[in-house]
Design a protein around this motif. Structure first.
Motif, PDB file in Angstrom:
ATOM      1  N   THR A 167      -6.739  22.720   6.911  1.00 49.01           N
ATOM      2  CA  THR A 167      -5.766  22.032   7.752  1.00 49.01           C
ATOM      3  C   THR A 167      -4.646  22.974   8.133  1.00 49.01           C
ATOM      4  N   ARG A 168      -4.027  22.665   9.264  1.00 49.68           N
ATOM      5  CA  ARG A 168      -2.851  23.427   9.692  1.00 49.68           C
ATOM      6  C   ARG A 168      -1.582  22.630   9.417  1.00 49.68           C
ATOM      7  N   ASP A 189      -6.497  17.995  18.228  1.00 49.30           N
ATOM      8  CA  ASP A 189      -7.406  19.137  18.157  1.00 49.30           C
ATOM      9  C   ASP A 189      -8.045  19.331  16.788  1.00 49.30           C
ATOM     10  N   GLY A 190      -7.946  18.355  15.906  1.00 48.35           N
ATOM     11  CA  GLY A 190      -8.638  18.439  14.626  1.00 48.35           C
ATOM     12  C   GLY A 190     -10.051  17.908  14.718  1.00 48.35           C
ATOM     13  N   SER A 191     -10.787  18.029  13.621  1.00 52.80           N
ATOM     14  CA  SER A 191     -12.137  17.474  13.546  1.00 52.80           C
ATOM     15  C   SER A 191     -12.153  16.099  12.907  1.00 52.80           C
ATOM     16  N   PHE A 192     -11.202  15.881  11.981  1.00 53.06           N
ATOM     17  CA  PHE A 192     -11.114  14.598  11.288  1.00 53.06           C
ATOM     18  C   PHE A 192      -9.656  14.232  11.066  1.00 53.06           C
ATOM     19  N   THR A 232       0.844  -1.197   0.000  1.00 53.19           N
ATOM     20  CA  THR A 232       0.000   0.000   0.000  1.00 53.19           C
ATOM     21  C   THR A 232       0.875   1.242   0.000  1.00 53.19           C
ATOM     22  N   LYS A 233       0.336   2.292  -0.588  1.00 52.20           N
ATOM     23  CA  LYS A 233       0.925   3.615  -0.471  1.00 52.20           C
ATOM     24  C   LYS A 233      -0.168   4.546  -0.005  1.00 52.20           C
ATOM     25  N   GLY A 234       0.093   5.274   1.072  1.00 55.14           N
ATOM     26  CA  GLY A 234      -0.927   6.163   1.594  1.00 55.14           C
ATOM     27  C   GLY A 234      -0.303   7.311   2.346  1.00 55.14           C
ATOM     28  N   ASP A 235      -1.147   8.208   2.808  1.00 54.86           N
ATOM     29  CA  ASP A 235      -0.706   9.315   3.646  1.00 54.86           C
ATOM     30  C   ASP A 235      -1.938   9.988   4.217  1.00 54.86           C
ATOM     31  N   GLY A 236      -1.724  10.784   5.265  1.00 54.00           N
ATOM     32  CA  GLY A 236      -2.844  11.451   5.890  1.00 54.00           C
ATOM     33  C   GLY A 236      -2.427  12.695   6.636  1.00 54.00           C
ATOM     34  N   VAL A 237      -3.425  13.410   7.138  1.00 57.39           N
ATOM     35  CA  VAL A 237      -3.199  14.644   7.875  1.00 57.39           C
ATOM     36  C   VAL A 237      -4.465  14.938   8.674  1.00 57.39           C
ATOM     37  N   MET A 238      -4.345  15.706   9.738  1.00 55.05           N
ATOM     38  CA  MET A 238      -5.536  16.115  10.485  1.00 55.05           C
ATOM     39  C   MET A 238      -6.145  17.353   9.841  1.00 55.05           C
ATOM     40  N   GLY A 258       7.769  17.141  15.976  1.00 53.36           N
ATOM     41  CA  GLY A 258       7.372  18.415  16.562  1.00 53.36           C
ATOM     42  C   GLY A 258       6.121  18.990  15.938  1.00 53.36           C
ATOM     43  N   ASP A 259       5.906  18.738  14.631  1.00 56.25           N
ATOM     44  CA  ASP A 259       4.692  19.224  13.974  1.00 56.25           C
ATOM     45  C   ASP A 259       3.453  18.509  14.507  1.00 56.25           C
ATOM     46  N   ALA A 260       3.639  17.280  14.998  1.00 56.19           N
ATOM     47  CA  ALA A 260       2.508  16.498  15.489  1.00 56.19           C
ATOM     48  C   ALA A 260       2.182  16.798  16.942  1.00 56.19           C
TER      49      ALA A 260
END
Length: 456
Positions: A398-399, A363-366, A307-313, A414-416
């Protein structure tokens, strides 16, 4: 020291090497200098000391679902914990002790047999330790928080080969750092976690043809913002492969799906789910459910696969954001992505409690995540381009704050976790791993390529 025996160390010229190095994600082509296959804490100690004497960096693997961030591992030791899967359930005290190779199914099945459950994830074969070190969002998360916050104690082998315990009374800074910091501080050999009682549970999914993706996901995004903490849900666009183990009603189809769990009675769930049911799903399986049904509710693939994937809040999404997602990866786009997901956050996940770990809350919504199956280099490139396009489309919402367990490209920890927590985390890292022996899946600081070292 006692050197690991030849059964526990696997080198590239060993016929067992390909099996020993294999991750669940077959797209992660890990080629370490040596693989350690410990069966006990003593084996882990010996492996760590062996690596230290040869100046080998160490990467720890439970199942390898997130292994793609580590590749290729030249000049490193891979400590594969798959042989250490022991689990002990202490029902009277509502806790479990598990070894570092334990999968969620290893914990959930015996726990539910005693009327308890854990803050497990959406897949039965994800490792408990890796999932919890990165945070952990499951079907009870909006009521009880991150899986990392259910960790009661950690047993760890440090860079100098010491075996230590970290909990709320000893090695407290390390205990704080281990809960949500993504690992890279030593080899976790065991966890103790809290278990939970659930009196009433309603779970299931609603399914629509994916031509209705924009309509359904827009309603879902609106509903998710005001839904009570007793419900945790996920909205997904799916392109389901035609595999025989998949139920015939959805096999090989393109769908939009909302699945989830409600901690409450059927009457309470009926009221909560009414806005979604008003859309007239083609299939609706929500109903009273046993606790152990949650482990496979999401229908995550279980056999190893590439699989190749990625995500973010992301923050609260409006119809414009949903339409952007659908226009890039929905009907008519010839998208190579098999999944585009918006997992509901909020509730207890937003609440940072006293004594929380390094992550503590989201602190995100999704949590957004998308993935495809890279059957060849051209498909792999198209998957990456499509995911990048989705993340770019979501940029206004998104931030650029990653959630470590959904980030399949190396990101800055640190970003997380935030600058203040990261500064403290770096202090803990320097204290327990002063020479940077352990490599985290994500970056404490920009990490140079691993130098090739000879393991012999």
């Amino acid at each position: 020291m006692t050197a690991p025996n030849h059964h526990q160390l696997v080198f590239p010229n060993d016929y067992r090497y390909d099996d020993a190095r294999r991750a669940w994600n077959l797209a992660a082509d890990l080629r370490p200098a040596v693989v350690a296959l410990p069966t006990s804490t003593a084996d882990v100690v010996n492996a760590v000391r062996y690596a230290g004497e040869r100046d080998l960096r160490i990467v720890v693997q439970g199942t390898g679902h997130g292994a793609i961030v580590h590749a290729p591992l030249d000049g490193a030791m891979l400590v594969n914990m798959r042989e250490m899967r022991g689990v002990e359930i202490d029902a009277a005290n509502k806790r479990a002790r598990l070894e570092a190779g334990a999968l969620w199914e290893d914990v959930v099945v015996p726990a539910t047999g005693q009327g308890l459950t854990a803050l497990h994830g959406s897949s039965p074969n994800v490792g408990v330790v890796g999932y919890s070190l990165g945070g952990g969002i499951g079907w009870l998360a909006r009521m009880h928080g991150l899986s990392a916050e259910s960790v009661l104690a950690v047993e760890l082998v440090t860079a100098d080969g010491a075996v230590i315990r970290a909990d709320r009374t000893q090695n407290t800074d390390l205990f704080w750092a281990l809960r949500g910091g993504g690992g890279g501080l030593g080899v976790v050999v065991a966890l103790e976690i809290a278990l939970f009682e659930v009196d009433d549970l309603v779970a299931g999914m609603m399914i629509w043809p994916w031509e209705r993706s924009a309509e359904v996901l827009t309603r879902y995004a609106e509903w998710a913002e005001t839904a009570p903490n007793s419900v945790s849900a996920s909205g997904r666009m799916l392109q389901i492969p035609p595999l025989p183990e998949i139920p015939e009603s959805i096999r090989g189809r393109q769908l939009v799906v909302i699945d989830g769990a409600v901690l409450g009675t059927e009457a309470e769930a009926q009221e909560i789910l009414a806005p979604l049911r008003a859309l007239g799903p083609e299939i609706d399986t929500f109903g009273a459910a046993p606790l152990d049904s949650l482990i496979r509710l999401h229908m995550d693939p279980e056999p190893p696969m590439p699989t190749k994937g990625d995500g973010v809040m992301v923050d609260a999404l409006d119809s414009e954001a949903i339409e952007a997602l659908v226009e890039i990866a929905g009907p008519g786009t010839e998208s190579p992505l098999i999944i585009v997901e918006l997992r509901q956050l909020g509730g207890a996940l937003r609440e940072r409690k006293p004594g929380a770990g390094v992550l503590g809350s989201l602190d995100g919504s999704f949590a957004f995540f998308a993935a495809g199956v890279p059957l060849g280099p051209e498909v792999a490139e198209e998957i990456e381009l499509r995911i990048d396009a989705l993340k770019e489309a979501l940029a206004p919402w998104t931030r650029e704050k990653p959630y470590l367990n959904f980030a399949e490209k190396r990101v800055a920890i640190g970003d997380a976790v935030g600058a203040e927590s990261f500064a403290r985390l770096e202090t803990v890292k320097a204290a327990v791993d002063p020479h940077g022996r352990f490599r985290s899946g994500h970056a404490f600081t920009p990490t140079p390529p691993l130098e090739v070292a000879r393991a012999a």
